[in-house]
Scaffold this active site. Structure first.
Site, PDB file in Angstrom:
ATOM      1  N   HIS A   1     -12.257  -2.307  -4.590  1.00  0.00           N
ATOM      2  CA  HIS A   1     -12.676  -1.915  -3.239  1.00  0.00           C
ATOM      3  C   HIS A   1     -13.365  -3.079  -2.528  1.00  0.00           C
ATOM      4  O   HIS A   1     -13.110  -3.339  -1.341  1.00  0.00           O
ATOM      5  CB  HIS A   1     -13.665  -0.744  -3.299  1.00  0.00           C
ATOM      6  CG  HIS A   1     -13.104   0.520  -3.856  1.00  0.00           C
ATOM      7  ND1 HIS A   1     -13.542   1.063  -5.048  1.00  0.00           N
ATOM      8  CD2 HIS A   1     -12.157   1.373  -3.383  1.00  0.00           C
ATOM      9  CE1 HIS A   1     -12.898   2.187  -5.271  1.00  0.00           C
ATOM     10  NE2 HIS A   1     -12.038   2.394  -4.295  1.00  0.00           N
TER      11      HIS A   1
ATOM     12  N   GLY B   1      -5.037  -1.203  -1.311  1.00  0.00           N
ATOM     13  CA  GLY B   1      -4.747  -1.993  -2.497  1.00  0.00           C
ATOM     14  C   GLY B   1      -3.328  -1.799  -2.997  1.00  0.00           C
ATOM     15  O   GLY B   1      -2.764  -0.706  -2.908  1.00  0.00           O
TER      16      GLY B   1
ATOM     17  N   GLN C   1       1.645   4.658  -1.973  1.00  0.00           N
ATOM     18  CA  GLN C   1       0.767   5.178  -0.941  1.00  0.00           C
ATOM     19  C   GLN C   1       0.685   4.236   0.247  1.00  0.00           C
ATOM     20  O   GLN C   1       0.821   4.645   1.404  1.00  0.00           O
ATOM     21  CB  GLN C   1      -0.628   5.390  -1.528  1.00  0.00           C
ATOM     22  CG  GLN C   1      -1.720   5.687  -0.513  1.00  0.00           C
ATOM     23  CD  GLN C   1      -3.067   5.865  -1.185  1.00  0.00           C
ATOM     24  OE1 GLN C   1      -3.324   6.877  -1.807  1.00  0.00           O
ATOM     25  NE2 GLN C   1      -3.934   4.862  -1.075  1.00  0.00           N
TER      26      GLN C   1
END
Length: 338
Positions: free
Chosen positions: A46, A173, A179
């Site tokens: 993150h 990411g 996704q």
């Protein structure tokens, strides 16, 4: 800021209305806004997205929201790690030097479930009421085979977040490659302006420097032995498939070699860890359709010149489901840039 939120030097917003006032000021000052959506339990993966946003935008906003709509009823919504005070402490320590000064995170959006789902939300899709977003034809392959309602939940919450945050750029990411590519398609199909499709940035996967395990919030579920000695087998399996693909083996042979790595690890742990392979597969990054078993690298390159292949896998280590992927070919054509 709500009195229920932890003390933090970064502005925190738990309602769309309060955030939008802050966003209007950014518009008035003609400042770009980078956005990193998260479910919290922040780790170095993150933080790499945040650093990228800090380097490329005047302002950087994170969201921390555990989204009920992307968890099936049997999945780990109740136990998903929630570490907001620690997350905020990590963000307070983060800075990036740029020409003219130093940038730090500008705001954190921490909405309640009711704020994000004013009509209410159930993990059972049959009971859900209200407005949901589905990217049809692209969510049943790869991860969607195992988690059939997952991408509907992701597309819905990210559409809501994009509408609320109105980012200039958004950062995702590579670990969750399906996704990210699906959301980029969604921004194009829905004609979104914040962000536009080319401004949905995919950042390479951050890995443990010793084991190469892809960093994930769910890694917190792993024991030290599972994390250090068992979980890295997934990436090793993908690497074996990559070597075979580069040697022009058929897709079926590539998968066989990858699966052999997992089988070797299962024999090694000898039942001391419940190790189960979910899938290892190779897919077209545009359609997500499965590459045919007989296809080789040379044949693929002759078939769709310049288009890479997604080699991905998922496996269970104990009670923890891990995912990972490698791009076979030119990753930059998917907008993945170091």
């Amino acid at each position: 800021m709500s009195s229920s939120l932890p003390a933090c030097s970064i502005p925190l917003f738990d309602t769309v209305a309060s955030y939008r006032q802050w966003r209007r000021n950014a518009y008035d000052e003609k400042k770009s806004v980078g956005f990193v959506p998260t479910m919290g339990a922040l780790h170095e993966g993150h933080l790499s997205l945040v650093r990228r946003s800090l380097a490329e935008n005047d302002l950087t906003v994170l969201s921390i929201f555990v989204n009920p709509a992307q968890f099936a009823p049997h999945e780990d919504l109740a136990t998903y790690p929630r570490t907001l005070p620690r997350d905020l402490a990590l963000l307070e320590q983060l800075s990036v030097s740029v020409s003219g000064g130093t940038r730090t995170p500008s705001a954190v959006f921490v909405p309640t479930v009711h704020e994000m789902y004013p009509s209410g939300i159930s993990q059972n899709t049959e009971e859900q009421k209200g407005t949901f977003v589905e990217v049809k034809g692209y969510g049943h392959q790869m991860e969607g085979r195992t988690r059939p309602t997952f991408f509907r939940g992701v597309a819905t919450v990210v559409t809501k977040l994009f509408n609320a945050i109105e980012p200039t750029r958004a950062y995702f990411g590579q670990k969750d490659i399906q996704q990210a590519l699906l959301l980029r398609r969604m921004t194009r199909d829905l004609l979104l302006s914040h962000p536009e499709p080319q401004d949905l940035i995919i950042v390479p996967t951050t890995r443990d420097p010793v084991t190469s395990l892809a960093l994930s919030s769910r890694n917190a579920y792993l024991t030290a032995h599972e994390r250090e000695s068992v979980a890295p087998a997934l990436y090793s399996a993908l690497q074996a498939a990559r070597v075979a693909w580069e040697g022009n083996a058929s897709k079926a042979e590539c998968i066989r070699r990858a699966e052999a790595i997992i089988e070797d690890k299962k024999r090694e742990v000898n039942g001391s860890v419940d190790l189960r392979l979910d899938y290892i597969e190779m897919n077209d990054p545009d359609s997500f359709e499965v590459v045919s078993d007989a296809m080789s690298r040379q044949q693929w390159e002759g078939h769709v010149a310049g288009r890479p292949v997604i080699l991905s896998g998922a496996m269970w280590v104990g009670k923890t489901r891990l995912i990972d992927n490698i791009i076979l070919g030119a990753a930059h054509t998917l907008g993945i840039v170091e």
